[in-house]
Design a protein around this motif. Structure first.
Motif, mmCIF file in Angstrom:
data_model
loop_
_atom_site.group_PDB
_atom_site.id
_atom_site.type_symbol
_atom_site.label_atom_id
_atom_site.label_comp_id
_atom_site.label_asym_id
_atom_site.label_seq_id
_atom_site.Cartn_x
_atom_site.Cartn_y
_atom_site.Cartn_z
ATOM 1 N N ILE A 72 0.872 -1.175 0.000
ATOM 2 C CA ILE A 72 0.000 0.000 0.000
ATOM 3 C C ILE A 72 0.904 1.218 0.000
ATOM 4 C CG2 ILE A 72 -1.790 1.281 1.224
ATOM 5 C CD1 ILE A 72 -2.740 -1.406 2.395
ATOM 6 N N ASP A 73 0.796 2.033 -1.028
ATOM 7 C CA ASP A 73 1.680 3.187 -1.223
ATOM 8 C C ASP A 73 3.155 2.785 -1.097
ATOM 9 O OD1 ASP A 73 -0.237 5.051 -1.894
ATOM 10 O OD2 ASP A 73 -0.520 5.738 0.164
ATOM 11 N N ASN A 74 3.501 1.688 -1.775
ATOM 12 C CA ASN A 74 4.862 1.138 -1.803
ATOM 13 C C ASN A 74 5.347 0.638 -0.451
ATOM 14 O OD1 ASN A 74 5.450 1.399 -4.606
ATOM 15 N ND2 ASN A 74 5.596 3.607 -4.272
ATOM 16 N N ARG A 75 4.480 0.580 0.539
ATOM 17 C CA ARG A 75 4.817 0.019 1.851
ATOM 18 C C ARG A 75 4.369 -1.434 1.876
ATOM 19 N NH1 ARG A 75 1.735 1.493 7.500
ATOM 20 N NH2 ARG A 75 2.426 -0.367 8.597
ATOM 21 N N HIS A 76 5.294 -2.321 2.206
ATOM 22 C CA HIS A 76 4.965 -3.746 2.278
ATOM 23 C C HIS A 76 4.135 -3.991 3.527
ATOM 24 C CE1 HIS A 76 6.175 -8.052 3.244
ATOM 25 N NE2 HIS A 76 5.411 -8.109 2.176
ATOM 26 N N VAL A 77 2.908 -4.477 3.347
ATOM 27 C CA VAL A 77 2.062 -4.775 4.501
ATOM 28 C C VAL A 77 1.974 -6.268 4.776
ATOM 29 C CG1 VAL A 77 0.719 -2.654 4.329
ATOM 30 C CG2 VAL A 77 -0.105 -4.706 3.193
ATOM 31 N N GLY A 78 2.477 -7.105 3.858
ATOM 32 C CA GLY A 78 2.511 -8.538 4.102
ATOM 33 C C GLY A 78 1.512 -9.301 3.261
ATOM 34 N N GLY A 79 1.041 -10.415 3.826
ATOM 35 C CA GLY A 79 0.145 -11.305 3.112
ATOM 36 C C GLY A 79 -1.297 -11.163 3.559
ATOM 37 N N CYS A 80 -2.080 -12.169 3.266
ATOM 38 C CA CYS A 80 -3.508 -12.161 3.561
ATOM 39 C C CYS A 80 -3.773 -12.005 5.059
ATOM 40 C CB CYS A 80 -4.137 -13.454 3.042
ATOM 41 S SG CYS A 80 -5.913 -13.576 3.321
ATOM 42 N N ASP A 81 -3.115 -12.810 5.881
ATOM 43 C CA ASP A 81 -3.334 -12.732 7.326
ATOM 44 C C ASP A 81 -2.952 -11.358 7.862
ATOM 45 O OD1 ASP A 81 -4.241 -15.351 7.332
ATOM 46 O OD2 ASP A 81 -2.361 -16.194 8.076
ATOM 47 N N ASP A 82 -1.885 -10.780 7.324
ATOM 48 C CA ASP A 82 -1.457 -9.446 7.745
ATOM 49 C C ASP A 82 -2.513 -8.403 7.379
ATOM 50 O OD1 ASP A 82 1.201 -10.318 8.654
ATOM 51 O OD2 ASP A 82 1.597 -10.622 6.528
ATOM 52 N N LEU A 83 -3.095 -8.540 6.192
ATOM 53 C CA LEU A 83 -4.130 -7.609 5.734
ATOM 54 C C LEU A 83 -5.347 -7.681 6.654
ATOM 55 C CD1 LEU A 83 -4.729 -5.628 3.333
ATOM 56 C CD2 LEU A 83 -6.002 -7.524 2.313
ATOM 57 N N TYR A 84 -5.777 -8.909 6.977
ATOM 58 C CA TYR A 84 -6.928 -9.076 7.864
ATOM 59 C C TYR A 84 -6.614 -8.607 9.277
ATOM 60 C CZ TYR A 84 -10.182 -11.230 4.624
ATOM 61 O OH TYR A 84 -11.082 -11.438 3.592
ATOM 62 N N ALA A 85 -5.372 -8.752 9.726
ATOM 63 C CA ALA A 85 -4.971 -8.250 11.053
ATOM 64 C C ALA A 85 -5.071 -6.728 11.089
ATOM 65 C CB ALA A 85 -3.558 -8.705 11.399
ATOM 66 N N LEU A 86 -4.603 -6.069 10.034
ATOM 67 C CA LEU A 86 -4.726 -4.608 9.964
ATOM 68 C C LEU A 86 -6.197 -4.203 10.021
ATOM 69 C CD1 LEU A 86 -2.102 -3.731 7.198
ATOM 70 C CD2 LEU A 86 -1.990 -3.073 9.611
ATOM 71 N N GLU A 87 -7.042 -4.947 9.321
ATOM 72 C CA GLU A 87 -8.480 -4.669 9.320
ATOM 73 C C GLU A 87 -9.048 -4.804 10.721
ATOM 74 O OE1 GLU A 87 -12.560 -4.226 7.832
ATOM 75 O OE2 GLU A 87 -10.613 -3.315 7.526
ATOM 76 N N SER A 88 -8.725 -5.892 11.416
ATOM 77 C CA SER A 88 -9.294 -6.125 12.748
ATOM 78 C C SER A 88 -8.783 -5.114 13.775
ATOM 79 C CB SER A 88 -9.019 -7.558 13.219
ATOM 80 O OG SER A 88 -7.645 -7.740 13.486
ATOM 81 N N GLN A 89 -7.611 -4.537 13.524
ATOM 82 C CA GLN A 89 -7.047 -3.543 14.434
ATOM 83 C C GLN A 89 -7.477 -2.113 14.071
ATOM 84 O OE1 GLN A 89 -2.886 -4.337 13.907
ATOM 85 N NE2 GLN A 89 -3.021 -6.353 14.848
ATOM 86 N N GLY A 90 -8.296 -1.983 13.027
ATOM 87 C CA GLY A 90 -8.756 -0.666 12.617
ATOM 88 C C GLY A 90 -7.691 0.171 11.916
#
Length: 89
Positions: A60-78
């Motif tokens: 996201i904006d050239n920042r590595h956020v990881g894989g699927c689990d990482d994406l869902y973790a970001l979602e759950s943490q708001g």
């Protein structure tokens, strides 16, 4: 301004499908790189992803956020929405 979202996938990868589904549910436009069996593309992805070779890999904006689990973790943490809106610090 919306963030630039990029995702490296394999077409039949269930984790890739889940990650794309979450982004789609949020109405996010993203650039998808389908790298099925393309080792050269996977090597380039791994270089961007600090050596991670599993799929998907999301940026996201050239920042590595990881894989699927990482994406869902970001979602759950708001924390996902601010990133997607380009408002994250």
């Amino acid at each position: 301004m919306a963030a630039k979202v990029e995702i490296y996938t394999w077409s039949s990868c269930p984790f890739c499908i889940r990650a794309k589904a979450l982004l789609g549910k949020k109405g996010v436009e993203f650039t998808e790189y389908v790298i099925d069996g393309d080792e050269e593309a996977r090597a380039l992805m791994a270089k961007r992803a600090n050596g991670r070779r599993s799929l998907p890999q999301i940026f996201i904006d050239n920042r590595h956020v990881g894989g699927c689990d990482d994406l869902y973790a970001l979602e759950s943490q708001g924390q996902l929405d601010p990133l997607l809106q380009g408002n994250a610090a």
